[in-house]
Design a protein around this motif. Structure first.
Motif, PDB file in Angstrom:
ATOM      1  N   GLN A 170      -2.571   0.389  -0.920  1.00 13.98           N
ATOM      2  CA  GLN A 170      -3.979   0.296  -1.298  1.00 13.98           C
ATOM      3  C   GLN A 170      -4.829  -0.107  -0.093  1.00 13.98           C
ATOM      4  N   GLN A 171      -4.298  -0.966   0.756  1.00 14.97           N
ATOM      5  CA  GLN A 171      -5.023  -1.362   1.965  1.00 14.97           C
ATOM      6  C   GLN A 171      -5.220  -0.169   2.894  1.00 14.97           C
ATOM      7  N   GLU A 207       0.548  -3.322  -2.624  1.00 13.71           N
ATOM      8  CA  GLU A 207      -0.820  -3.478  -2.120  1.00 13.71           C
ATOM      9  C   GLU A 207      -1.005  -2.952  -0.698  1.00 13.71           C
TER      10      GLU A 207
END
Length: 148
Positions: free
Chosen positions: A28-29, A25
């Protein structure tokens, strides 16, 4: 090839990287920050390039230490922590996991086990680097088509 088709290839590549556990993640951030304007355009590419440069340097430094007759495991530990930080910053999950494996081999201060862990880290890095480079090439192709 139209920009939309290249975008679809890029989206598929990124999705497959998540599906195979290559990314987490944090990546994705980074992308979200760039997409919503909280980070400058090109921020993700800059972070990836830094990751590639720093990781390659760290892995070479670790290899150099492990090739010494007497290994300074404290410095190896510092470098593995740096490597973990680099991989975490771009969401390179497989590289990050290889660092955790490396730390387990570091504990008994086994040169042979550390060399095996280093080989694993290099392999994971090379795989992630290859995918990141493909991703950046696709992004360059999309940018060549101009603004949406």
């Amino acid at each position: 090839m139209a920009a939309a088709a290249i975008r679809a290839r890029l989206d598929y590549l990124v999705t497959s990287m998540f599906t195979t556990g290559m990314l987490d993640e944090n990546f994705q951030q980074l992308r979200s920050m760039e997409e919503n304007g909280t980070a400058a355009l090109g921020y993700v590419t800059e972070m990836i390039n830094l990751f590639i440069k720093d990781t390659k340097r760290i892995l070479n430094d670790i290899a150099g230490l492990l090739n010494q007759p007497v290994v300074d495991y404290d410095i190896v530990d510092v470098l593995v922590r740096q490597l973990k930080g680099c991989s975490y910053s771009v969401g390179a999950k497989k590289v990050n996991l290889s660092c955790m494996q490396f730390r387990r081999f570091y504990e008994p201060r086994s040169k042979e086990r550390c060399l095996m862990a280093l080989a694993l880290a290099w392999n994971e890095f090379c795989e992630v680097r290859s995918k990141f480079e493909a991703m950046m090439q696709l992004e360059e192709q999309i940018a060549a088509y101009g603004p949406n």
